[in-house]
Design an enzyme around this catalytic site. Structure first.
Site, PDB file in Angstrom:
ATOM      1  N   LEU A 113       0.815  -1.219   0.000  1.00 22.44           N
ATOM      2  CA  LEU A 113       0.000   0.000   0.000  1.00 22.44           C
ATOM      3  C   LEU A 113       0.848   1.268   0.000  1.00 22.44           C
ATOM      4  CD1 LEU A 113      -2.593  -1.188   2.658  1.00 22.44           C
ATOM      5  CD2 LEU A 113      -2.710  -1.407   0.170  1.00 22.44           C
ATOM      6  N   GLU A 123       0.293   5.904  -0.444  1.00 22.32           N
ATOM      7  CA  GLU A 123      -0.654   6.983  -0.109  1.00 22.32           C
ATOM      8  C   GLU A 123      -1.893   6.975  -1.014  1.00 22.32           C
ATOM      9  OE1 GLU A 123      -1.291   9.601   2.089  1.00 22.32           O
ATOM     10  OE2 GLU A 123       0.045   8.422   3.331  1.00 22.32           O
ATOM     11  N   HIS A 149      -3.505   4.285  -2.158  1.00 23.81           N
ATOM     12  CA  HIS A 149      -4.459   3.353  -1.532  1.00 23.81           C
ATOM     13  C   HIS A 149      -5.053   3.969  -0.266  1.00 23.81           C
ATOM     14  CE1 HIS A 149      -1.568   0.411  -3.482  1.00 23.81           C
ATOM     15  NE2 HIS A 149      -2.721   0.034  -4.000  1.00 23.81           N
ATOM     16  N   GLN A 172      -5.262 -11.411 -13.646  1.00 21.73           N
ATOM     17  CA  GLN A 172      -5.172 -10.140 -14.381  1.00 21.73           C
ATOM     18  C   GLN A 172      -3.750  -9.862 -14.870  1.00 21.73           C
ATOM     19  OE1 GLN A 172      -6.599  -7.866 -10.775  1.00 21.73           O
ATOM     20  NE2 GLN A 172      -5.175  -6.327 -11.523  1.00 21.73           N
ATOM     21  N   ASP A 190      -6.005   4.318 -12.501  1.00 23.91           N
ATOM     22  CA  ASP A 190      -6.381   3.241 -13.419  1.00 23.91           C
ATOM     23  C   ASP A 190      -7.720   3.621 -14.046  1.00 23.91           C
ATOM     24  OD1 ASP A 190      -4.205   1.266 -12.963  1.00 23.91           O
ATOM     25  OD2 ASP A 190      -4.954   1.370 -10.925  1.00 23.91           O
ATOM     26  N   SER A 202       2.365   4.676  -7.519  1.00 22.26           N
ATOM     27  CA  SER A 202       2.096   3.338  -8.035  1.00 22.26           C
ATOM     28  C   SER A 202       3.009   2.360  -7.315  1.00 22.26           C
ATOM     29  CB  SER A 202       2.401   3.295  -9.541  1.00 22.26           C
ATOM     30  OG  SER A 202       2.527   1.958  -9.981  1.00 22.26           O
ATOM     31  N   SER A 203       2.514   1.158  -7.062  1.00 22.15           N
ATOM     32  CA  SER A 203       3.370   0.131  -6.430  1.00 22.15           C
ATOM     33  C   SER A 203       4.582  -0.149  -7.309  1.00 22.15           C
ATOM     34  CB  SER A 203       2.580  -1.157  -6.221  1.00 22.15           C
ATOM     35  OG  SER A 203       1.399  -0.881  -5.511  1.00 22.15           O
TER      36      SER A 203
END
Ligand code: PAF
Length: 279
Positions: free
Chosen positions: A30, A32, A34, A58, A147, A182-183
């Protein structure tokens, strides 16, 4: 904060939560972005459920499922601090038990953009999100505008399948230099991290052109393409100027709202970013 794994545990814990319940679906690790969804859910709902599941269906065969970043103890600490009530961490066997064979296919809005570059991606997303909705039965579900196509696909699915819930789309969260959170940003080395700011800089240039009166979709796409191509570490996969609800590409003059979006490789890391004009 209660943590559960099986559907039976989830259902039992969900029953004890006060309505309305807000669900924040995540794949963990996670940031910021999220947490901004969790905070929106906390503000608007009596019960908050977060799911953490790296959904294998996915990811394409050449994508980064096996190295997808994770840090569950940290995620749980962050969620506890945000006052989350229930965290659901299903295993792959819980979500896709042996014999599993049911899929959710959203049609037209999954075809362009990310759908064209990542075949099967939105089938996996729609299927897992439908399963999360059925299990948790939230009144609200929270997704990020980062997204953008995913948000459109899920809104379409919710409408078409009559899920009794509201989809809430929260704004993109950015670092101080403009890079959308983004992760995948952890994969960038320092030079790539610097180069990656070209995505948000190109969107800013488009916004400035739009504010100065530029309404030609192709001219706006060209601004982004030229800036990305001028960055040696970046490689443009696509740039789009499309209608925000149908995702159909706009040819000629923009009359209503327009979604400017792009996918860019910075080194080996694939990044996406977007901006809605005319809001
Ligand atoms: O956006 C994500 O993190 C994922 O696509 C989601 C919505 C959790 C489904 O796996």
């Amino acid at each position: 904060m209660i943590t559960v794994s099986t559907i039976a545990e989830l259902r039992a814990a969900r029953q004890c939560l006060p309505d309305p319940v807000g669900l924040v679906p995540t794949m963990g690790f996670l940031h910021e972005g999220h947490l901004s969804l969790v905070r929106a859910a906390r503000d608007e709902c009596a019960g908050v459920v977060v799911s953490i599941f790296v959904n294998p269906t996915q990811f394409g065969p050449k994508e980064d499922l096996s190295i997808y970043p994770h840090d569950l103890p940290r995620d749980l600490r962050l969620l506890e601090a945000e006052g989350v009530d229930l965290v659901w961490i299903p295993t792959v066997e819980v979500m896709y038990p042996p014999g599993y064979q049911t899929w959710v296919d959203v049609m037209d809005v999954t075809k362009p953009l990310e759908g064209a570059m990542r075949p099967g991606h939105f089938r996996g997303v729609a299927t897992v999100v439908a399963k999360l909705f059925n299990a948790v039965q939230p009144q609200k579900a929270y997704f990020g505008q980062k997204d953008a196509q995913q948000a459109v696909v899920i809104q379409r699915m919710v409408q078409d399948m009559n899920f009794p819930l509201e989809v809430v789309v929260c704004p993109i969260r950015r670092d101080a230099d403009g890079l959308a959170l983004s992760s995948r940003n952890v994969y960038l080395n320092p030079a790539e991290r610097q180069a990656a700011t070209v995505l948000s800089r190109s969107l800013l240039a488009v916004q400035t052109a739009y504010q100065s009166g530029e309404r030609n979709a192709s001219a706006l796409r060209k601004i982004i393409a030229a800036m990305i191509e001028a960055e040696p570490l970046a490689h443009l996969q696509y740039v789009s100027c499309a209608a925000p609800d149908t995702l159909q590409e706009i040819e000629g003059v923009i009359t209503g709202r327009a979604l400017l979006s792009m996918a860019v490789y910075v080194g080996a890391t694939r990044l996406i970013d977007n901006l809605v004009l005319g809001e």
